[in-house]
Design a protein around this motif. Sequence first.
Motif, PDB file in Angstrom:
ATOM      1  N   VAL A 184      -2.872   2.965  -3.511  1.00  0.00           N
ATOM      2  CA  VAL A 184      -1.442   2.904  -3.180  1.00  0.00           C
ATOM      3  C   VAL A 184      -0.909   4.329  -3.029  1.00  0.00           C
ATOM      4  O   VAL A 184      -1.182   5.197  -3.872  1.00  0.00           O
ATOM      5  CB  VAL A 184      -0.646   2.165  -4.285  1.00  0.00           C
ATOM      6  N   TRP A 185      -0.146   4.567  -1.938  1.00  0.00           N
ATOM      7  CA  TRP A 185       0.575   5.843  -1.791  1.00  0.00           C
ATOM      8  C   TRP A 185       1.991   5.626  -2.318  1.00  0.00           C
ATOM      9  O   TRP A 185       2.610   4.583  -2.048  1.00  0.00           O
ATOM     10  CB  TRP A 185       0.613   6.264  -0.328  1.00  0.00           C
ATOM     11  N   PHE A 186       2.495   6.620  -3.056  1.00  0.00           N
ATOM     12  CA  PHE A 186       3.807   6.478  -3.692  1.00  0.00           C
ATOM     13  C   PHE A 186       4.802   7.495  -3.133  1.00  0.00           C
ATOM     14  O   PHE A 186       4.475   8.683  -3.025  1.00  0.00           O
ATOM     15  CB  PHE A 186       3.710   6.709  -5.199  1.00  0.00           C
ATOM     16  N   LEU A 187       5.998   7.016  -2.832  1.00  0.00           N
ATOM     17  CA  LEU A 187       7.146   7.903  -2.703  1.00  0.00           C
ATOM     18  C   LEU A 187       7.905   7.761  -4.020  1.00  0.00           C
ATOM     19  O   LEU A 187       8.503   6.706  -4.289  1.00  0.00           O
ATOM     20  CB  LEU A 187       8.027   7.507  -1.514  1.00  0.00           C
ATOM     21  N   VAL A 188       7.830   8.800  -4.837  1.00  0.00           N
ATOM     22  CA  VAL A 188       8.436   8.758  -6.169  1.00  0.00           C
ATOM     23  C   VAL A 188       9.816   9.406  -6.079  1.00  0.00           C
ATOM     24  O   VAL A 188       9.928  10.596  -5.769  1.00  0.00           O
ATOM     25  CB  VAL A 188       7.565   9.522  -7.191  1.00  0.00           C
ATOM     26  N   ARG A 210       0.821  -1.220   0.000  1.00  0.00           N
ATOM     27  CA  ARG A 210       0.000   0.000   0.000  1.00  0.00           C
ATOM     28  C   ARG A 210       0.847   1.259   0.000  1.00  0.00           C
ATOM     29  O   ARG A 210       0.337   2.351  -0.241  1.00  0.00           O
ATOM     30  CB  ARG A 210      -0.918   0.017   1.239  1.00  0.00           C
ATOM     31  N   ARG A 211       2.146   1.112   0.317  1.00  0.00           N
ATOM     32  CA  ARG A 211       3.040   2.276   0.358  1.00  0.00           C
ATOM     33  C   ARG A 211       4.311   1.911  -0.419  1.00  0.00           C
ATOM     34  O   ARG A 211       5.162   1.159   0.069  1.00  0.00           O
ATOM     35  CB  ARG A 211       3.359   2.678   1.805  1.00  0.00           C
ATOM     36  N   ALA A 212       4.388   2.463  -1.636  1.00  0.00           N
ATOM     37  CA  ALA A 212       5.422   2.028  -2.576  1.00  0.00           C
ATOM     38  C   ALA A 212       6.527   3.066  -2.724  1.00  0.00           C
ATOM     39  O   ALA A 212       6.249   4.262  -2.853  1.00  0.00           O
ATOM     40  CB  ALA A 212       4.802   1.762  -3.942  1.00  0.00           C
ATOM     41  N   LEU A 213       7.763   2.596  -2.694  1.00  0.00           N
ATOM     42  CA  LEU A 213       8.883   3.416  -3.154  1.00  0.00           C
ATOM     43  C   LEU A 213       9.047   3.125  -4.649  1.00  0.00           C
ATOM     44  O   LEU A 213       9.342   1.987  -5.035  1.00  0.00           O
ATOM     45  CB  LEU A 213      10.164   3.063  -2.391  1.00  0.00           C
ATOM     46  N   LEU A 214       8.820   4.147  -5.474  1.00  0.00           N
ATOM     47  CA  LEU A 214       8.807   3.976  -6.930  1.00  0.00           C
ATOM     48  C   LEU A 214      10.055   4.629  -7.511  1.00  0.00           C
ATOM     49  O   LEU A 214      10.225   5.848  -7.408  1.00  0.00           O
ATOM     50  CB  LEU A 214       7.549   4.614  -7.509  1.00  0.00           C
ATOM     51  N   PRO A 233       0.291  12.665 -16.535  1.00  0.00           N
ATOM     52  CA  PRO A 233      -0.464  12.080 -15.431  1.00  0.00           C
ATOM     53  C   PRO A 233       0.433  11.358 -14.425  1.00  0.00           C
ATOM     54  O   PRO A 233       1.389  10.713 -14.809  1.00  0.00           O
ATOM     55  CB  PRO A 233      -1.381  11.072 -16.154  1.00  0.00           C
ATOM     56  N   VAL A 234       0.061  11.518 -13.145  1.00  0.00           N
ATOM     57  CA  VAL A 234       0.828  10.903 -12.060  1.00  0.00           C
ATOM     58  C   VAL A 234      -0.164  10.251 -11.097  1.00  0.00           C
ATOM     59  O   VAL A 234      -1.362  10.559 -11.138  1.00  0.00           O
ATOM     60  CB  VAL A 234       1.676  11.955 -11.311  1.00  0.00           C
ATOM     61  N   PRO A 235       0.294   9.379 -10.208  1.00  0.00           N
ATOM     62  CA  PRO A 235      -0.626   8.783  -9.226  1.00  0.00           C
ATOM     63  C   PRO A 235      -1.245   9.867  -8.343  1.00  0.00           C
ATOM     64  O   PRO A 235      -0.585  10.863  -8.013  1.00  0.00           O
ATOM     65  CB  PRO A 235       0.283   7.862  -8.402  1.00  0.00           C
ATOM     66  N   PRO A 236      -2.500   9.682  -7.936  1.00  0.00           N
ATOM     67  CA  PRO A 236      -3.170  10.725  -7.152  1.00  0.00           C
ATOM     68  C   PRO A 236      -2.586  10.897  -5.749  1.00  0.00           C
ATOM     69  O   PRO A 236      -2.660  11.986  -5.190  1.00  0.00           O
ATOM     70  CB  PRO A 236      -4.620  10.234  -7.086  1.00  0.00           C
ATOM     71  N   ALA A 295      16.832   3.873   6.079  1.00  0.00           N
ATOM     72  CA  ALA A 295      16.200   4.993   6.798  1.00  0.00           C
ATOM     73  C   ALA A 295      15.015   5.536   6.001  1.00  0.00           C
ATOM     74  O   ALA A 295      13.953   5.851   6.569  1.00  0.00           O
ATOM     75  CB  ALA A 295      17.233   6.088   7.055  1.00  0.00           C
ATOM     76  N   LEU A 296      15.176   5.621   4.689  1.00  0.00           N
ATOM     77  CA  LEU A 296      14.098   6.143   3.836  1.00  0.00           C
ATOM     78  C   LEU A 296      12.881   5.200   3.886  1.00  0.00           C
ATOM     79  O   LEU A 296      11.733   5.647   4.034  1.00  0.00           O
ATOM     80  CB  LEU A 296      14.610   6.273   2.398  1.00  0.00           C
ATOM     81  N   ILE A 297      13.136   3.924   3.755  1.00  0.00           N
ATOM     82  CA  ILE A 297      12.046   2.939   3.763  1.00  0.00           C
ATOM     83  C   ILE A 297      11.316   2.970   5.107  1.00  0.00           C
ATOM     84  O   ILE A 297      10.075   2.960   5.159  1.00  0.00           O
ATOM     85  CB  ILE A 297      12.615   1.529   3.453  1.00  0.00           C
ATOM     86  N   GLU A 298      12.087   3.058   6.180  1.00  0.00           N
ATOM     87  CA  GLU A 298      11.464   3.058   7.513  1.00  0.00           C
ATOM     88  C   GLU A 298      10.708   4.359   7.764  1.00  0.00           C
ATOM     89  O   GLU A 298       9.593   4.349   8.298  1.00  0.00           O
ATOM     90  CB  GLU A 298      12.535   2.815   8.578  1.00  0.00           C
ATOM     91  N   ALA A 299      11.294   5.482   7.367  1.00  0.00           N
ATOM     92  CA  ALA A 299      10.669   6.783   7.644  1.00  0.00           C
ATOM     93  C   ALA A 299       9.311   6.908   6.965  1.00  0.00           C
ATOM     94  O   ALA A 299       8.416   7.590   7.474  1.00  0.00           O
ATOM     95  CB  ALA A 299      11.595   7.915   7.190  1.00  0.00           C
ATOM     96  N   HIS A 300       9.164   6.264   5.812  1.00  0.00           N
ATOM     97  CA  HIS A 300       7.917   6.388   5.048  1.00  0.00           C
ATOM     98  C   HIS A 300       7.051   5.133   5.123  1.00  0.00           C
ATOM     99  O   HIS A 300       6.081   5.017   4.373  1.00  0.00           O
ATOM    100  CB  HIS A 300       8.241   6.739   3.590  1.00  0.00           C
ATOM    101  N   SER A 301       7.417   4.217   6.009  1.00  0.00           N
ATOM    102  CA  SER A 301       6.658   2.955   6.170  1.00  0.00           C
ATOM    103  C   SER A 301       6.414   2.281   4.817  1.00  0.00           C
ATOM    104  O   SER A 301       5.310   1.799   4.526  1.00  0.00           O
ATOM    105  CB  SER A 301       5.310   3.220   6.865  1.00  0.00           C
ATOM    106  N   ILE A 302       7.461   2.264   3.993  1.00  0.00           N
ATOM    107  CA  ILE A 302       7.360   1.633   2.668  1.00  0.00           C
ATOM    108  C   ILE A 302       7.170   0.128   2.836  1.00  0.00           C
ATOM    109  O   ILE A 302       7.897  -0.514   3.614  1.00  0.00           O
ATOM    110  CB  ILE A 302       8.649   1.922   1.848  1.00  0.00           C
ATOM    111  N   ASP A 303       6.194  -0.439   2.110  1.00  0.00           N
ATOM    112  CA  ASP A 303       5.996  -1.890   2.190  1.00  0.00           C
ATOM    113  C   ASP A 303       6.182  -2.599   0.850  1.00  0.00           C
ATOM    114  O   ASP A 303       5.982  -3.817   0.759  1.00  0.00           O
ATOM    115  CB  ASP A 303       4.637  -2.242   2.817  1.00  0.00           C
ATOM    116  N   VAL A 304       6.586  -1.848  -0.193  1.00  0.00           N
ATOM    117  CA  VAL A 304       6.936  -2.478  -1.471  1.00  0.00           C
ATOM    118  C   VAL A 304       7.831  -1.519  -2.251  1.00  0.00           C
ATOM    119  O   VAL A 304       7.646  -0.299  -2.196  1.00  0.00           O
ATOM    120  CB  VAL A 304       5.670  -2.864  -2.280  1.00  0.00           C
TER     121      VAL A 304
END
Length: 249
Positions: free
Chosen positions: A149-153, A129-133, A162-165, A183-192
């Motif tokens: 899905v929330w994205f950290l792009v 649900r929280r992607a590092l793209l 167009p980009v993800p909402p 640190a980046l993955i943990e700070a943003h609770s990235i799960d994929v």
Amino acid sequence: MLTVLILGGTGEARRLATALDGLPGLSVISSLAGRTSTPLLPPGRVRIGGFGGAAGLAAFLRAEPIGAVVDATHPFAAVISANAVSACTATGVPLLVLRRPGWTAVPGDDWRHVPTIEAAADALPRLGRRALLTTGRQTLAAFAALTDVWFLVRAVEPPEPPVPPRMSVLLDRGPFTRDGERALIEAHSIDVLVTKDSGSPATAAKLDAARDLAVPVLMVDRPPVPTHTASVPSVPDAVAWVTRHTTPR
Ligand code: NAP
């Protein structure tokens, strides 16, 4: 003096230009597409911008004239690579593809391979649900319909619609460290993590961090290397090929 054209936009292309620059009997032109506003420039002559398709590239090869071409573009830059094959075939100019190897999974990795960006977008909501793209700003349209899905792009240049909402943008170009990526993955609770199989050492730390934190990786596989074209995996191999194929007159 024979002139070598390096189709660039990668660290390998810059390192090749550095290695060839100043070798006796050779001059080097590096070509960049002009995608980034502050490109990392190699030594020697640089031209920026498209050629105008395979025909435009062939015209450039004849006009200079170019004695050999090294396609050192990114493994996912399939259009320019195909154009290089067409243009070199049409003009009889020797062509080498410099393509670093892809990444290899190690124990502990959880990689799901997909053949295209579109396939990654299709599979993504089932993985997290929280992607590092990190697939590049030009790929964002494929994810624009994903509302769950929330994205950290992370990209070098700001993306355009167009980009993800639901997304945040992090402008950065690396190289990255394992600790920084964790640190980046943990700070943003990235799960994929979503990535192309670029094989770049400069961006491989995200894969170590994903393994450390048991985050699954959607790995977009590479397009095929053009067939019937000489191909090498490293800059020293490319230097050896160039010196073999460009006999000073
Ligand atoms: P692409 O889809 O293969 O090429 C699209 C068009 O861009 C080509 O037809 C060509 O225009 C122009 N072009 C591409 N590379 C060029 C070069 N080195 N010199 C002059 N013109 C070039 O390429 P892309 O995927 O958009 O990538 C563009 C550049 O960014 C490449 O040089 C690549 O090495 C670099 N890059 C790409 C990625 C990626 O993920 N795709 C990542 C990092 C860096 P004309 O037809 O007008 O000649």
